[in-house]
Every structure is written in structure tokens, then in C-alpha cells.
Scaffold this motif. Sequence first.
Motif, PDB file in Angstrom:
ATOM      1  N   GLY A 116       4.939   4.591  -1.518  1.00  0.00           N
ATOM      2  CA  GLY A 116       6.210   4.677  -2.337  1.00  0.00           C
ATOM      3  C   GLY A 116       7.130   3.980  -1.949  1.00  0.00           C
ATOM      4  O   GLY A 116       7.806   3.469  -2.958  1.00  0.00           O
ATOM      5  N   SER A 117       7.476   3.350  -0.564  1.00  0.00           N
ATOM      6  CA  SER A 117       8.209   2.530  -0.299  1.00  0.00           C
ATOM      7  C   SER A 117       7.900   0.983  -0.733  1.00  0.00           C
ATOM      8  O   SER A 117       8.764   0.084  -1.314  1.00  0.00           O
ATOM      9  CB  SER A 117       8.373   2.515   1.345  1.00  0.00           C
ATOM     10  N   ILE A 118       6.588   0.636  -0.852  1.00  0.00           N
ATOM     11  CA  ILE A 118       6.192  -0.668  -1.259  1.00  0.00           C
ATOM     12  C   ILE A 118       6.545  -0.882  -2.934  1.00  0.00           C
ATOM     13  O   ILE A 118       7.044  -1.744  -3.445  1.00  0.00           O
ATOM     14  CB  ILE A 118       4.422  -0.928  -1.127  1.00  0.00           C
ATOM     15  N   LEU A 119       6.434   0.192  -3.679  1.00  0.00           N
ATOM     16  CA  LEU A 119       6.582   0.249  -5.100  1.00  0.00           C
ATOM     17  C   LEU A 119       7.992   0.424  -5.278  1.00  0.00           C
ATOM     18  O   LEU A 119       8.582  -0.065  -6.302  1.00  0.00           O
ATOM     19  CB  LEU A 119       5.787   1.362  -5.732  1.00  0.00           C
ATOM     20  N   ARG A 120       8.875   0.971  -4.754  1.00  0.00           N
ATOM     21  CA  ARG A 120      10.252   1.218  -4.622  1.00  0.00           C
ATOM     22  C   ARG A 120      11.000  -0.064  -4.172  1.00  0.00           C
ATOM     23  O   ARG A 120      12.361  -0.299  -4.625  1.00  0.00           O
ATOM     24  CB  ARG A 120      10.716   2.444  -3.964  1.00  0.00           C
ATOM     25  N   GLY A 129      18.441   1.362 -11.359  1.00  0.00           N
ATOM     26  CA  GLY A 129      18.152   2.852 -11.779  1.00  0.00           C
ATOM     27  C   GLY A 129      18.935   3.572 -10.395  1.00  0.00           C
ATOM     28  O   GLY A 129      19.475   3.095  -9.221  1.00  0.00           O
ATOM     29  N   SER A 130      19.087   4.929 -10.529  1.00  0.00           N
ATOM     30  CA  SER A 130      19.289   5.970  -9.335  1.00  0.00           C
ATOM     31  C   SER A 130      18.273   6.050  -8.467  1.00  0.00           C
ATOM     32  O   SER A 130      16.802   5.695  -8.778  1.00  0.00           O
ATOM     33  CB  SER A 130      20.236   7.116  -9.825  1.00  0.00           C
ATOM     34  N   PRO A 131      18.456   6.769  -7.423  1.00  0.00           N
ATOM     35  CA  PRO A 131      17.321   7.009  -6.475  1.00  0.00           C
ATOM     36  C   PRO A 131      16.362   7.872  -6.914  1.00  0.00           C
ATOM     37  O   PRO A 131      14.909   7.753  -6.617  1.00  0.00           O
ATOM     38  CB  PRO A 131      18.004   7.902  -5.330  1.00  0.00           C
ATOM     39  N   THR A 132      16.732   8.577  -7.987  1.00  0.00           N
ATOM     40  CA  THR A 132      15.673   9.721  -8.784  1.00  0.00           C
ATOM     41  C   THR A 132      14.860   9.041  -9.601  1.00  0.00           C
ATOM     42  O   THR A 132      13.866   9.082  -9.748  1.00  0.00           O
ATOM     43  CB  THR A 132      16.668  10.891  -9.270  1.00  0.00           C
ATOM     44  N   ASP A 133      15.561   7.933 -10.362  1.00  0.00           N
ATOM     45  CA  ASP A 133      15.157   7.111 -11.345  1.00  0.00           C
ATOM     46  C   ASP A 133      13.961   6.500 -10.701  1.00  0.00           C
ATOM     47  O   ASP A 133      12.887   6.114 -10.912  1.00  0.00           O
ATOM     48  CB  ASP A 133      15.801   6.239 -11.940  1.00  0.00           C
ATOM     49  N   ASP A 136      10.891   8.429 -10.076  1.00  0.00           N
ATOM     50  CA  ASP A 136      10.035   9.012 -10.906  1.00  0.00           C
ATOM     51  C   ASP A 136       9.401   7.535 -11.324  1.00  0.00           C
ATOM     52  O   ASP A 136       8.264   7.931 -11.897  1.00  0.00           O
ATOM     53  CB  ASP A 136      11.183   9.301 -12.152  1.00  0.00           C
ATOM     54  N   ARG A 137      10.095   6.434 -11.361  1.00  0.00           N
ATOM     55  CA  ARG A 137       9.271   5.168 -11.811  1.00  0.00           C
ATOM     56  C   ARG A 137       7.890   4.808 -10.846  1.00  0.00           C
ATOM     57  O   ARG A 137       7.021   4.303 -11.126  1.00  0.00           O
ATOM     58  CB  ARG A 137      10.427   4.058 -11.746  1.00  0.00           C
ATOM     59  N   VAL A 138       8.167   5.201  -9.646  1.00  0.00           N
ATOM     60  CA  VAL A 138       7.234   5.088  -8.501  1.00  0.00           C
ATOM     61  C   VAL A 138       5.842   5.859  -8.973  1.00  0.00           C
ATOM     62  O   VAL A 138       4.785   5.328  -8.840  1.00  0.00           O
ATOM     63  CB  VAL A 138       7.405   5.334  -7.188  1.00  0.00           C
ATOM     64  N   LYS A 139       6.100   7.093  -9.322  1.00  0.00           N
ATOM     65  CA  LYS A 139       5.195   8.004  -9.609  1.00  0.00           C
ATOM     66  C   LYS A 139       4.457   7.547 -11.097  1.00  0.00           C
ATOM     67  O   LYS A 139       3.180   7.638 -11.241  1.00  0.00           O
ATOM     68  CB  LYS A 139       5.840   9.339  -9.768  1.00  0.00           C
TER      69      LYS A 139
END
Length: 326
Positions: A116-120, A129-133, A136-139
Motif C-alpha cells: 500500500g505504501s509503495i503504491l501510495r 488527492g486526499s488521503p482517502t482518495d 481508494d486509488r491503491v485498491k
Amino acid sequence: MSNPEVLVQVDHLTKHFPIMRGIVIQRQVGAVQAVDKVTFNVRRRETLGLVGESGCGKSTTGRTILQLYRPTAGRVFYKDTDLTSLKGESLRKARRNMQMIFQDPYASLNPRMQVGSILREPMDIHDIGSPTDRDDRVKELLRLVGLNPYFISRYPHEFSGGQRQRIGIARALALNPEFIVCDEPIAALDVSIQAQVVNLLQELQQKLGLTYLFIAHDLSMVRHISDRTAVMYLGKVVELADRDELYLHPAHPYTQALLSAVPIPDPVKERERQRTILEGDVPSPANPPAGCRFHPRCPRTDNICKEKEPEWREITTDHWVACHMV
């Protein structure tokens, strides 16, 4: 750049690495000519294959196009922007549109970071984007490359080689780029997994409108995935043509030798065909031969080949070659 169909234009791109000597006071005594006056373009939504032997400068070309290595000379245009003139913040912003898939999925992912951290991370760096965005983008990215979104808390060592390369592809897609350099993305994978990764790349290209520079040494795979193919030898592109044109009517002696080594899945044709066996070894890029760089190994060499560098010219429509004998 006047042609709207062209996304990336490479003009006389050159990258030399200095050879230094001395312990206290170092001085340059030579240069490794990894890439030398390479010229080609990549059209929108196409896959340009770049093939050649190991050490011929394919990966260096890809990294220099993206300005991971700053070129010694030449220019690279992305649309109408000269990337070689950009620095600092302007170059960082331009890199949002250009990404790279690295060769070794075991070395290109940080083992201390969760997936998750690698993709974020790319979205954090560019403040998208926001943290929530971003979550969602990672998923969404994991689903896009065929992985379970619940894998976000796992570490790279918990995945197979093919899964790691899918994570590398997802990371390259995180910023919605238009242009991706695929640096031998299947070379480190099992044969059974290679086809899956190549099919994924083709599906993503159709779905997202991507443009690829696909670097490889597997000629069969390049023919399968590319629209046009460029052949590289000792830092220079020696031939460039449409995929089928190149494989059916190779003009340069080096291209002919490469294609003669590709196995044919027909025992009768395999026995009957003639192989072109090149003599000698590839010269050192630190001391390349004068004239045509291929002349020490070429079966058709002449005196002009030893003295004069061949001109990069178009022999038929969209079929370019650098050879005196063609």
C-alpha cells in the motif's frame, strides 16, 4: 514537434559515461559510449520494441529518455516539451506523464515498505488527492493488475516474482502516465508467467491508451507485442521498421543474423534454413571501431565500412537503416 501523432521524439541522443583514473586527483582518460546519436520517435498508443544484445545500450537509452540519466548530447521531446532543458520542479512535474517498469521485480520494490505504501508513494510525492482518495486509488490499482486489494498490508517478500512485477506495473500506473518505458519487464520471470505479464500490458494499453517503449532481447516476444521494432548494436540503432516488415525483410546484416537465431517451431524448416554465424566478440563501447561499428563482425563489410559511419536513411516507407551495403 509538428507531428501530432508522435508522443516522444528522440533526436541524436547520446550518453557517455566518463572513465576516470587516479586516487587523489582524478582525471578523465576516456568514455564508455553507451548510447551514441540515437534517433527515433514513438507514436501515440503504439508499442515500439527495442532489441539487441546485452550491453548494447537499450536500458541506458530508456533511462536517458526519462532523464534518469542526463544525456551527454542530443534532445528528447515529450509532445512539445524538450525534456533535456528541464530541471528541478519542472522536470519533476513532467515525470508524472512518463514512468518506468524495471527489469528486476526483486530489486525494484523496497523490502521495508508495505505494498500500500509503495503504491501510495508516487501520489504522496506529487500531492495528488486526499488521503482517502489515495487509499481508494491503491485498491483500484491492485484490481487493475489482477491482485487482491486486501494485499495492501503485505510486504514484497510475501509475493511471487510475477506478482511483484504486477505491483511494479501498478506503481508505474499510479500517476496516470501516457508513456511507459518497459525495461525488459519479463526477463527475470518464469516462462509460464511471461505471457501473463505481456497480456496484462496489452490489456492495460487498450484500456488506458498507453504508449510503450518495450525493451527486450527476446525477438519472438517483441514481435508479439510491438507495432514497430528498432534494432540496436553497440550504442547505435541500426534498423527501424514496422514489425512484420522487419521480420520478413530485414535489411541490416546484424538484424539478419539476430533473426536467423530465432528457433522455428517446424523441424523441417529448422533443418533447411541457413544460419548467419557472427565471428568475434562485440567490441568494447569504451573503444568502438571506426566507421560502422558492426564492420569487424559483418559478413558483407567493405573498405567504406571501416572508414565512414553509415548514414541513417529511409530505404522504403517507414523502414530506416544505417548500412552502406543496403
